[in-house]
Design a protein around this motif. Structure first.
Motif, PDB file in Angstrom:
ATOM      1  N   PHE A 167       0.854  -1.187   0.000  1.00 34.39           N
ATOM      2  CA  PHE A 167       0.000   0.000   0.000  1.00 34.39           C
ATOM      3  C   PHE A 167       0.892   1.240   0.000  1.00 34.39           C
ATOM      4  O   PHE A 167       1.822   1.333   0.791  1.00 34.39           O
ATOM      5  CB  PHE A 167      -0.887   0.032   1.255  1.00 34.39           C
ATOM      6  CG  PHE A 167      -1.845  -1.117   1.354  1.00 34.39           C
ATOM      7  CD1 PHE A 167      -3.059  -1.083   0.672  1.00 34.39           C
ATOM      8  CD2 PHE A 167      -1.545  -2.219   2.134  1.00 34.39           C
ATOM      9  CE1 PHE A 167      -3.946  -2.148   0.776  1.00 34.39           C
ATOM     10  CE2 PHE A 167      -2.421  -3.287   2.236  1.00 34.39           C
ATOM     11  CZ  PHE A 167      -3.626  -3.248   1.551  1.00 34.39           C
ATOM     12  N   GLN A 168       0.605   2.192  -0.878  1.00 33.71           N
ATOM     13  CA  GLN A 168       1.322   3.464  -0.933  1.00 33.71           C
ATOM     14  C   GLN A 168       0.490   4.479  -0.150  1.00 33.71           C
ATOM     15  O   GLN A 168      -0.690   4.658  -0.439  1.00 33.71           O
ATOM     16  CB  GLN A 168       1.479   3.934  -2.381  1.00 33.71           C
ATOM     17  CG  GLN A 168       2.190   2.967  -3.287  1.00 33.71           C
ATOM     18  CD  GLN A 168       3.683   2.933  -3.043  1.00 33.71           C
ATOM     19  OE1 GLN A 168       4.279   3.879  -2.565  1.00 33.71           O
ATOM     20  NE2 GLN A 168       4.293   1.811  -3.368  1.00 33.71           N
ATOM     21  N   LEU A 169       1.102   5.125   0.833  1.00 38.30           N
ATOM     22  CA  LEU A 169       0.395   6.093   1.667  1.00 38.30           C
ATOM     23  C   LEU A 169       1.123   7.430   1.629  1.00 38.30           C
ATOM     24  O   LEU A 169       2.248   7.532   1.153  1.00 38.30           O
ATOM     25  CB  LEU A 169       0.305   5.599   3.106  1.00 38.30           C
ATOM     26  CG  LEU A 169      -0.352   4.241   3.321  1.00 38.30           C
ATOM     27  CD1 LEU A 169      -0.206   3.797   4.758  1.00 38.30           C
ATOM     28  CD2 LEU A 169      -1.806   4.275   2.938  1.00 38.30           C
ATOM     29  N   GLY A 170       0.488   8.427   2.175  1.00 35.99           N
ATOM     30  CA  GLY A 170       1.094   9.750   2.296  1.00 35.99           C
ATOM     31  C   GLY A 170       0.395  10.524   3.386  1.00 35.99           C
ATOM     32  O   GLY A 170      -0.577  10.051   3.976  1.00 35.99           O
ATOM     33  N   PRO A 171       0.842  11.737   3.651  1.00 31.87           N
ATOM     34  CA  PRO A 171       0.267  12.511   4.751  1.00 31.87           C
ATOM     35  C   PRO A 171      -1.217  12.837   4.555  1.00 31.87           C
ATOM     36  O   PRO A 171      -1.944  13.010   5.519  1.00 31.87           O
ATOM     37  CB  PRO A 171       1.111  13.781   4.790  1.00 31.87           C
ATOM     38  CG  PRO A 171       1.922  13.800   3.564  1.00 31.87           C
ATOM     39  CD  PRO A 171       1.956  12.427   3.025  1.00 31.87           C
ATOM     40  N   ARG A 172      -1.691  12.883   3.338  1.00 29.69           N
ATOM     41  CA  ARG A 172      -3.098  13.210   3.079  1.00 29.69           C
ATOM     42  C   ARG A 172      -4.053  12.063   3.409  1.00 29.69           C
ATOM     43  O   ARG A 172      -5.261  12.240   3.373  1.00 29.69           O
ATOM     44  CB  ARG A 172      -3.282  13.624   1.629  1.00 29.69           C
ATOM     45  CG  ARG A 172      -2.626  14.944   1.329  1.00 29.69           C
ATOM     46  CD  ARG A 172      -2.953  15.384  -0.055  1.00 29.69           C
ATOM     47  NE  ARG A 172      -2.353  16.681  -0.307  1.00 29.69           N
ATOM     48  CZ  ARG A 172      -2.537  17.362  -1.406  1.00 29.69           C
ATOM     49  NH1 ARG A 172      -3.292  16.865  -2.364  1.00 29.69           N
ATOM     50  NH2 ARG A 172      -1.966  18.530  -1.561  1.00 29.69           N
ATOM     51  N   CYS A 173      -3.515  10.892   3.717  1.00 28.30           N
ATOM     52  CA  CYS A 173      -4.374   9.754   4.082  1.00 28.30           C
ATOM     53  C   CYS A 173      -5.094   9.992   5.408  1.00 28.30           C
ATOM     54  O   CYS A 173      -6.119   9.379   5.663  1.00 28.30           O
ATOM     55  CB  CYS A 173      -3.556   8.471   4.174  1.00 28.30           C
ATOM     56  SG  CYS A 173      -3.019   7.869   2.582  1.00 28.30           S
ATOM     57  N   GLY A 174      -4.545  10.847   6.244  1.00 26.07           N
ATOM     58  CA  GLY A 174      -5.189  11.142   7.515  1.00 26.07           C
ATOM     59  C   GLY A 174      -4.814  10.178   8.618  1.00 26.07           C
ATOM     60  O   GLY A 174      -4.529  10.565   9.726  1.00 26.07           O
ATOM     61  N   ARG A 175      -4.812   8.902   8.319  1.00 25.55           N
ATOM     62  CA  ARG A 175      -4.362   7.888   9.282  1.00 25.55           C
ATOM     63  C   ARG A 175      -3.753   6.721   8.509  1.00 25.55           C
ATOM     64  O   ARG A 175      -4.148   6.440   7.377  1.00 25.55           O
ATOM     65  CB  ARG A 175      -5.468   7.428  10.206  1.00 25.55           C
ATOM     66  CG  ARG A 175      -6.613   6.756   9.506  1.00 25.55           C
ATOM     67  CD  ARG A 175      -7.694   6.366  10.486  1.00 25.55           C
ATOM     68  NE  ARG A 175      -8.828   5.852   9.718  1.00 25.55           N
ATOM     69  CZ  ARG A 175      -9.897   5.375  10.250  1.00 25.55           C
ATOM     70  NH1 ARG A 175     -10.020   5.338  11.546  1.00 25.55           N
ATOM     71  NH2 ARG A 175     -10.866   4.932   9.498  1.00 25.55           N
ATOM     72  N   ALA A 176      -2.837   6.058   9.143  1.00 27.43           N
ATOM     73  CA  ALA A 176      -2.122   4.948   8.503  1.00 27.43           C
ATOM     74  C   ALA A 176      -2.796   3.639   8.896  1.00 27.43           C
ATOM     75  O   ALA A 176      -2.320   2.896   9.750  1.00 27.43           O
ATOM     76  CB  ALA A 176      -0.663   4.963   8.922  1.00 27.43           C
ATOM     77  N   GLU A 177      -3.928   3.372   8.270  1.00 29.40           N
ATOM     78  CA  GLU A 177      -4.663   2.140   8.536  1.00 29.40           C
ATOM     79  C   GLU A 177      -5.283   1.639   7.236  1.00 29.40           C
ATOM     80  O   GLU A 177      -5.926   2.402   6.515  1.00 29.40           O
ATOM     81  CB  GLU A 177      -5.756   2.371   9.574  1.00 29.40           C
ATOM     82  CG  GLU A 177      -6.449   1.097   9.989  1.00 29.40           C
ATOM     83  CD  GLU A 177      -7.391   1.292  11.159  1.00 29.40           C
ATOM     84  OE1 GLU A 177      -8.395   0.569  11.206  1.00 29.40           O
ATOM     85  OE2 GLU A 177      -7.129   2.151  12.018  1.00 29.40           O
TER      86      GLU A 177
END
Length: 161
Positions: A108-118
């Motif tokens: 999974f690619q995430l970033g700060p705009r995801c809001g939460r890392a889940e």
């Protein structure tokens, strides 16, 4: 009618038999050593994901049912401790397994705009095994969590030897 002397003026660098032999040579199956064809181990798959960096325990929570009736659709949830700001966030979360035909399950690619890392998804498990989640943080560190599952009805069974 064809003039036989006309065909003699044409020059071909290779003959018909050489073309046929070259074509048949392309059909030859190359036998690779078993190690090259083998599935990477759990540790090798994680090393590829991290680029060989040290993986620390903690900051990641992997939720996986300890007893799975059907390995075809196993629900998992991965959460990483992170404020998810521009300066401190989760970049990627990788999921790996011990005994499926492929060691890599998903990234999974995430970033700060995801809001939460889940993240949550369903995976297939070939048999009872260990599943590992690894999170890459924005500071370049890697954190992980492991969980074991006992599978009563296996999925995606191939040669697991």
């Amino acid at each position: 009618m064809d003039d036989p002397s006309r065909n003699q003026n044409l020059s071909f660098p290779i003959g018909r038999r050489q073309v046929l032999a070259a074509g048949l040579a392309g059909l030859v199956v190359v036998s690779l050593p078993r190690r090259v064809l083998a599935r990477p181990s759990l540790e090798e798959a994680i090393n590829t994901f991290t680029g060989g960096a040290e993986v620390l325990d903690g900051r990641v929570r992997l939720e996986l049912p300890p007893l799975v009736e059907n390995g075809n659709a196993v629900g998992i949830t991965i959460a990483a401790e992170s404020p998810m700001t521009a300066a401190d966030h989760v970049r990627r979360i990788g999921v790996f397994n011990e005994k499926n035909p492929e060691a890599n399950v998903v990234v999974f690619q995430l970033g700060p705009r995801c809001g939460r890392a889940e993240v949550s998804t369903r995976i297939r498990l070939a048999t009872s095994q260990v599943v590992v989640a690894v999170a890459e943080m924005s500071d370049g560190s890697f954190w992980s969590s492991r969980a074991s599952a006992i599978v009563t009805l296996a999925a995606c069974i191939e040669d697991l030897s």
